[in-house]
Design an enzyme around this catalytic site. Sequence first.
Site, mmCIF file in Angstrom:
data_model
loop_
_atom_site.group_PDB
_atom_site.id
_atom_site.type_symbol
_atom_site.label_atom_id
_atom_site.label_comp_id
_atom_site.label_asym_id
_atom_site.label_seq_id
_atom_site.Cartn_x
_atom_site.Cartn_y
_atom_site.Cartn_z
ATOM 1 N N ASP A 144 -8.919 -4.563 -6.676
ATOM 2 C CA ASP A 144 -8.267 -3.662 -5.737
ATOM 3 C C ASP A 144 -8.596 -2.246 -6.185
ATOM 4 O O ASP A 144 -8.187 -1.829 -7.260
ATOM 5 C CB ASP A 144 -6.759 -3.933 -5.773
ATOM 6 N N HIS A 184 -8.422 -5.187 -1.013
ATOM 7 C CA HIS A 184 -7.198 -4.437 -0.771
ATOM 8 C C HIS A 184 -6.804 -4.583 0.704
ATOM 9 O O HIS A 184 -7.621 -4.395 1.602
ATOM 10 C CB HIS A 184 -7.431 -2.961 -1.111
ATOM 11 N N CYS A 244 0.829 -1.206 0.000
ATOM 12 C CA CYS A 244 0.000 0.000 0.000
ATOM 13 C C CYS A 244 0.868 1.263 0.000
ATOM 14 O O CYS A 244 1.501 1.597 -0.995
ATOM 15 C CB CYS A 244 -0.938 -0.034 1.207
#
Length: 869
Positions: free
Chosen positions: A173, A205, A135
């Site tokens: 995602d 995600h 991320c």
Amino acid sequence: MSPTLASAPGSCCFSGVKHTGTPVGRIEDLGGISTYISDPPAPTQKVILFLADVWGPLFINNKLIQDYFASCGYVVLGPDYFFGDSVTNHLQVDHRQAWIDNSRKPAIDAFPAWLDAVKGKYGKENTKYCAVGYCFGASFVMDLSSDGSVVAGALAHPAFLDESHFEKLDEEDHTFPLASRRRAEDIMVARKSTYHFQVFSGVKHGFAVRCDLAIDTERWAKEESARGIHKTRLKSIQTFERSISKTSTRIVVPISALYIPLKQQEDLPPVLYEPVTCKPPCRAILNPQIDIRGRLWICPFCLTRNAFPPHYKDISNTNLPTELLPKYTTIEYTLSRPAQAPPVFLFVVDTCLITEGLKALRDALVVSLSLIPPYALVGLVTFGTMTQVHELGHAECSKSYVFRGGKEYTQKQIQDMLGLSTTTRAAPRAGQPIPQQAFGAARLLFPVQQCEFQLTGIVEALARDPWPVANDKRAFRCTSVAVSVAIELLETTFPNTGARIMVFAGGHTTEGPGMVVSNELKEPIRSHHDIERDSVKHYKRALKFYKSLAKRASNNGHTVDLFAGCLDQVGLLEMKSLPNSTNGVIVLSDSFATSIFKQSFLRMFNKDDQDFLQMDFNATFDTAKELKVSGLIGHAISAGKKSACRINSITPRTSAVIYFEVVFPAGQPLSPGSRGLIQFVTHYQHSSGQMRLRVTTVARNFAEANSPSIASSFDQEAAAVLMARIAVFKAEIDDSSQMFYAGSTACSSVSKFADYRKEDPVSFRLTNNSTVKRWPDGGRQVTKQDGYENFKELLENPVTDAQDLLVDRFPTPRYIVCDQGGSQARFPLSKLNPSTTHMLTSMYGTAQAAGAGQAIFTDDVSLHVFMNT
């Protein structure tokens, strides 16, 4: 502005499931940033930069992931670029965006200083950096990959990525949707970048860090993601480390040497003086390749001028010392400095054996005492439910120190219980008696000549472990505690000296830190499939424990041998690091009463014509070279120097494979007559107690890639061994099949070095003019006819070769002559095609008779499957 591919973190980045576990890493300050550091089981120069998501590297989930990567053999460093203010303090919806906006710039600004601090502390010549970003950390990985700071990078559910990140490179995602992912892949394909994608369905995600472990799909995706990152990074590092010049690539087989350091040579002259060496840091040893000019000699490796010592004053081209005679490319020096102590043999004996097996083991141990040199030190440790260290210096009665089998002891606890310390160490000269002492190692390790009678009595009186075993239980067997105590005993009393720990196990470990299975019979022993699925209860703990023991033993020059006398498993998978790291032997037999064990064990004490053991100790192996050494395959560990390694046990048959890299500046032709020089230097403790130095210096001519001299000098047998070593090495560190690698390499090799006409197998001819043909059927009947004498010799040669191999093959193998269609044919068929039963009409299982039995499927290779792939 470059189009966005992975957007900023969204709502799914701030939710997830908190995992449970016990982190094993530590927190240190690096470059002004608190950093989570997780160390691998063994020292390494492979470093992972763990760039965390918005939850930071100190979040429990991220700590556990970092610990997993460390257990795979990496130093893992996770910088807290949020400075203690991760998203855990800003979970309110109205705080999130402001926190993201305020966190990025400080993290980006602080990262370069942190990276410099990492390189300053961990950076060495061979250090390889990899990066994994989740991320928030994904953009850092892309920047590191684009400027060459890392050899491999991996992303999981990335954020803050645009097309420029991918243009720099040589499951649903929302931050990295399907269209963006495909666009990113298109860019990397167009730029011919090396990349790897993993896509998991049914997860959102953040799954690689904060999934719900109670949901099987999410747990599987998280674990596979971590494994995939590890495997991909491993491949990248291996590719980087083994990259060689285009010339080496074109010849298929790498430039390498198969070297036997102590190979027996009849014409090897004794040299009873110290070697002459070049000035530091070269330290190459005087050899026939030098240039003699007056009273100076020029080192062929570093071209340094060195003066001969005074006793070489009469040297000339017609009056040369032994080491300068051209015919002696190998020479052995007997050094004036004796070994610190005589060799040590410590027996670690399992008493949870059936009566017959224990009696056979006792007999073998008693015989071995007559074969061990009288000046060598011996000791005895027995184990069952408890571990006992026997005191040989107590003549009045049998005395031993007892350790609980289910407890993990620290090194200090073992030292205190045995009354050991470095100040009480006994270190006599080889061949000299040890003065009687009432303390320290002298109570536990005695010369054979002083304790043979007493030790023989103790061994002959060994009885089966008295602890009762219920019908639904296994015997308590504390192998791991016994090995730990033995290693600590030698580590404290005789560090960095030659010693062997001989472990005799009759079953699997059922208690202690190295437990393989519990003593409950209802708990089955782990299988290969259990290990593949990572569902083994005790495996990881036992593996880590034995690796730590192996590291301690190998660093001190001690060898660990494993002798197993059991029909069932003994836990060799967990324990294999002990013999692998120390060059110990592994002998597996059905029982200690079998001839395979008896002959193999006693063969270890074979002696040469001077009545010395053909077993030497605590060797260091180094190279002085102008060729770059790219690696070594063998049972050795690093000795701390750039090209040096340690081989704890060495015999006249110990071999090592050394791979070189030859790199010339682009476009620069080879000068006529140019040669490559390399010197192998082996320093070891001889079984006589002397320290010796074996030196081999060789020179080989360089040749252009297409030179006919390469094919004419091609060594087929050496090439086969060298490539087989690589294939086995690859198979051990990579789960993918190496059968195709070996086959394609063999085809490439013979196409490079053989002569043949396409589509004409009969024309195939190697450089020694031997032709591969299909001989007529009829076998030995043909040999009775005139004109087939050569064919008769061809059939007899394998039998003769087998007999020659059996003389010194270790462990002692079973020798079975198997003729096709004969009664003994079942032996190779059961190994090569185990899925075929006696109920099948075809030997390859292609046709079944009526009522035929079901095929047996095993983990062994099937010849039928191999031939059709």
